[in-house]
Design an enzyme around this catalytic site. Structure first.
Site, mmCIF file in Angstrom:
data_model
loop_
_atom_site.group_PDB
_atom_site.id
_atom_site.type_symbol
_atom_site.label_atom_id
_atom_site.label_comp_id
_atom_site.label_asym_id
_atom_site.label_seq_id
_atom_site.Cartn_x
_atom_site.Cartn_y
_atom_site.Cartn_z
ATOM 1 N N GLU A 108 0.840 -1.198 0.000
ATOM 2 C CA GLU A 108 0.000 0.000 0.000
ATOM 3 C C GLU A 108 0.877 1.250 0.000
ATOM 4 O O GLU A 108 1.976 1.255 0.565
ATOM 5 C CB GLU A 108 -0.884 -0.016 1.267
ATOM 6 C CG GLU A 108 -1.800 1.188 1.367
ATOM 7 C CD GLU A 108 -2.882 1.037 2.435
ATOM 8 O OE1 GLU A 108 -2.728 0.206 3.345
ATOM 9 O OE2 GLU A 108 -3.892 1.768 2.344
ATOM 10 N N ASN A 160 -12.433 -0.705 -0.644
ATOM 11 C CA ASN A 160 -11.813 -1.337 0.524
ATOM 12 C C ASN A 160 -12.465 -0.832 1.810
ATOM 13 O O ASN A 160 -12.716 0.376 1.950
ATOM 14 C CB ASN A 160 -10.320 -0.976 0.560
ATOM 15 C CG ASN A 160 -9.659 -1.348 1.881
ATOM 16 O OD1 ASN A 160 -9.420 -2.516 2.146
ATOM 17 N ND2 ASN A 160 -9.374 -0.356 2.724
ATOM 18 N N GLU A 161 -12.750 -1.746 2.723
ATOM 19 C CA GLU A 161 -13.325 -1.381 4.036
ATOM 20 C C GLU A 161 -14.393 -0.301 3.878
ATOM 21 O O GLU A 161 -14.300 0.783 4.442
ATOM 22 C CB GLU A 161 -12.231 -0.966 5.021
ATOM 23 C CG GLU A 161 -11.310 -2.118 5.372
ATOM 24 C CD GLU A 161 -10.380 -1.882 6.571
ATOM 25 O OE1 GLU A 161 -10.319 -0.757 7.089
ATOM 26 O OE2 GLU A 161 -9.718 -2.854 6.979
ATOM 27 N N TYR A 221 -6.779 -8.816 11.845
ATOM 28 C CA TYR A 221 -5.415 -8.596 12.334
ATOM 29 C C TYR A 221 -5.208 -9.291 13.671
ATOM 30 O O TYR A 221 -6.158 -9.490 14.433
ATOM 31 C CB TYR A 221 -5.148 -7.088 12.475
ATOM 32 C CG TYR A 221 -4.922 -6.410 11.135
ATOM 33 C CD1 TYR A 221 -3.692 -6.485 10.504
ATOM 34 C CD2 TYR A 221 -5.948 -5.720 10.486
ATOM 35 C CE1 TYR A 221 -3.464 -5.881 9.271
ATOM 36 C CE2 TYR A 221 -5.736 -5.114 9.248
ATOM 37 C CZ TYR A 221 -4.486 -5.201 8.653
ATOM 38 O OH TYR A 221 -4.270 -4.618 7.430
ATOM 39 N N GLU A 255 -6.391 -8.851 4.169
ATOM 40 C CA GLU A 255 -5.531 -8.165 5.139
ATOM 41 C C GLU A 255 -5.485 -9.029 6.384
ATOM 42 O O GLU A 255 -6.526 -9.279 7.000
ATOM 43 C CB GLU A 255 -6.059 -6.765 5.482
ATOM 44 C CG GLU A 255 -5.837 -5.776 4.354
ATOM 45 C CD GLU A 255 -6.231 -4.343 4.692
ATOM 46 O OE1 GLU A 255 -6.114 -3.945 5.869
ATOM 47 O OE2 GLU A 255 -6.660 -3.637 3.768
ATOM 48 N N GLN A 306 1.907 -6.180 5.602
ATOM 49 C CA GLN A 306 2.094 -5.858 4.218
ATOM 50 C C GLN A 306 3.472 -6.330 3.776
ATOM 51 O O GLN A 306 4.203 -6.875 4.587
ATOM 52 C CB GLN A 306 1.938 -4.364 4.007
ATOM 53 C CG GLN A 306 0.526 -3.862 4.391
ATOM 54 C CD GLN A 306 0.250 -2.430 3.914
ATOM 55 O OE1 GLN A 306 1.056 -1.786 3.273
ATOM 56 N NE2 GLN A 306 -0.926 -1.933 4.271
HETATM 57 O O1 AHR Z 1 -3.060 -2.308 6.355
HETATM 58 C C1 AHR Z 1 -3.242 -1.054 6.911
HETATM 59 C C2 AHR Z 1 -4.678 -0.543 6.838
HETATM 60 O O2 AHR Z 1 -5.483 -1.366 7.629
HETATM 61 C C3 AHR Z 1 -5.338 -0.597 5.479
HETATM 62 O O3 AHR Z 1 -5.094 0.543 4.717
HETATM 63 C C4 AHR Z 1 -6.783 -0.688 5.814
HETATM 64 O O4 AHR Z 1 -7.535 -1.352 4.829
HETATM 65 C C5 AHR Z 1 -6.812 -1.390 7.158
HETATM 66 O O5 AHR Z 1 -7.650 -0.767 8.036
#
Ligand code: AHR
Length: 511
Positions: free
Chosen positions: A47, A192-193, A259, A316, A363
């Site tokens: 990103e 995204n999101e 996450y 992610e 990432q």
């Molecule tokens: O990976 C970092 C951020 O986390 C991304 O930009 C977003 O999609 C998520 O909230």
């Protein structure tokens, strides 16, 4: 006899006690192959954030750091060796503020912009540069489009610009910018999101928007990207529920983000290094929650999409620590613990190979759970890099059913997790690979392996471990932790493997 070659870090582990009377038993059924583990499960995410792209990978053609058309040779070389199958770009939250036209044409004529609340974007890396990178790496593209601040026309034009094979003004513009041949866009993500940074939407509203965007995307029939709908986060299956009902026939996948936060508390997440054993076990326990999460989303998909046309795409995932003192946004160190988090997630994704058809870790470089860290001209490979390297044979391998009996438990305080995690597959090279994780940071574990449908003579591969739970590579000392060679002979068709404490191991069985 187990042999671990090289590495002072593992010497102490070679002298482990004799094989236990009651080992953990692993039975692999090589005669009953399961679904293929899609290579895209090993995808990566890059990103425009922090030094993830600029500095970390892109230094520009005039830099003193050796580069090819602006991309660092050391980083690209290391990523190429990792066999990265897919790269998601340009975001993330950045995708929903990015305007692709700013990133084409002569670099010195491109605007410098602040998009949304993001930092200044110089637009040196645009569509052509991204494809140059992934073509050098030998990876496929997952391009993420802008719904939040874009338009149907802008997205449609971008896809046409990338994929049209001639005859259209946008294909001519691409050729004018140096690329006659269309780019290959394997996957295209619509926003995204959307529930958060992508526009604070409700799933029904996004489902309508998605249909509208998807309807107008222009690409040649034979090279139309597979479309991805952006889903929810964590255990909440509402988005998967709505999108899998509403977007049948219009999407190849619905995403979910998950996450691993050591404390489980986003306000005080936990440190990347120097943590206590309590945060070792809580991190691994939180990583293992991916299994229930996948099951929950898969249950919804199984109901709404029994034909299994829609994949669950975890685009992610990875560790997220406190940012204190980070050299750039979301920069964090990466230790042995991260490698175990990666390996445990791989096993879960393999287990659900039928539905989990794509994932991209967050990432690739310098951001969150990265493969590579850079500081000016220096580069280090992280334990997560080595985990991805060790598991490369699992890309497009056929999963094999595996049963674990008499597993140990690793417990501390109120947290209690399985001691051993394992996964097996027959790879494209014809060999059976077995991956093992010992979550216990204090005790080696004895594992007895037998395989139905084949006679095993031995096994050889790699083990990754170290004396410290937070063992990591630094710019000053980049070789602190790396995989060591491991081999073992079978006796009576059975393998007896001593897996060191806090280790991941991947071996190819000798049949
Ligand atoms: O990976 C970092 C951020 O986390 C991304 O930009 C977003 O999609 C998520 O909230």
């Amino acid at each position: 006899m187990n042999t671990i070659k090289h590495g002072l870090a593992v010497l102490g582990l070679i002298a482990a006690p004799a094989f236990a009377a009651n080992p953990v038993s692993i039975h692999i059924d090589a005669g009953k192959p399961g679904p293929v583990i899609n290579k895209y499960v090993y995808g990566q995410f890059a990103e425009h954030l922090g030094t993830g792209v600029y500095e970390g990978m892109w230094v520009g053609p005039k830099s003193n750091i050796p580069n090819t058309r602006g991309w660092r040779n050391d980083v690209v070389g290391a990523l190429k060796e990792l066999h990265v199958p897919l790269v998601r770009w340009p975001g993330g939250c950045f995708a929903d503020v990015y305007h692709w036209r700013d990133g084409i044409g002569p670099q010195d004529k491109r605007p410098s912009n602040v998009y949304g609340n993001h930092v200044e974007e110089i637009n040196a890396v645009g569509t052509h540069e991204f494809f140059d990178l992934i073509e050098m790496m030998g990876a496929d593209a997952y391009v993420n489009g802008n719904v939040g601040t874009g338009s149907v026309q802008e997205m449609s034009d971008w896809v046409e610009y990338m994929t049209s094979d001639g005859g259209s003004p946008l294909a001519r513009l691409r050729a004018q910018n140096g690329r006659e041949k269309p780019f290959k866009v394997a996957y295209f993500g619509v926003g995204n999101e959307l529930w958060g940074c992508g526009g604070n939407m409700k799933p029904d509203y996004y489902a309508n928007l998605y249909s509208n965007y998807e309807h107008f995307l222009r690409a040649p029939e034979t090279s139309r990207p597979k479309m991805i709908a952006s889903g929810g986060s964590g255990f909440d299956t509402t988005w998967t529920q709505v999108l899998s009902k509403e977007l049948k026939g219009r999407t190849t996948g619905i995403t979910v983000h998950q996450y691993t936060v050591p404390t489980g508390n986003w306000d005080v997440k936990g440190k990347d290094l120097g943590f206590k054993e309590g945060e070792w076990i809580s991190t691994l326990a939180n990583a293992l929650k991916m299994d229930q999460l996948v099951k929950d989303h898969v249950a919804v998909l199984d109901k709404n999409d029994p034909e299994k046309k829609i994949g669950l795409m975890v685009d992610e995932w990875g560790t997220w620590y406190d940012e204190a003192g980070a050299r750039s946004a979301l920069f964090q160190q990466n230790s042995l613990r991260d490698a175990l988090v990666a390996a445990l997630n791989f096993h879960i994704f393999h287990e659900h190979a039928e539905r989990v058809t794509l994932t991209t870790i967050a990432q690739m470089v310098n951001v969150l759970q990265a493969m590579i860290l850079t500081d000016k001209e220096k580069m280090v490979l992280t334990p997560t890099y080595y985990a991805f390297q060790m598991y490369a044979p699992f890309q497009d391998a056929r999963s094999l059913p595996l049963a674990i009996k008499d597993n140990t438990r690793y417990a501390l305080g109120a947290v209690n997790i399985p001691g051993v995690s394992a996964s097996a597959a027959r790879a494209k090279d014809g060999k059976v690979y077995l991956a093992l994780v010992n979550t216990d940071p204090n005790k080696a574990v004895d594992v007895a392996v037998d395989v139905d449908g084949t006679k095993v003579h031995g096994a050889a591969g790699k083990v990754l471990t170290s004396a410290a739970m937070d063992a990591h590579n630094t710019f000053q000392d980049p070789q602190v932790i790396k995989p060591a060679a491991f081999s073992v002979r079978a006796a009576g068709g059975r393998l007896s493997i001593k897996v060191p404490a806090k280790a991941i191991m991947v071996v190819a069985l000798e049949e």
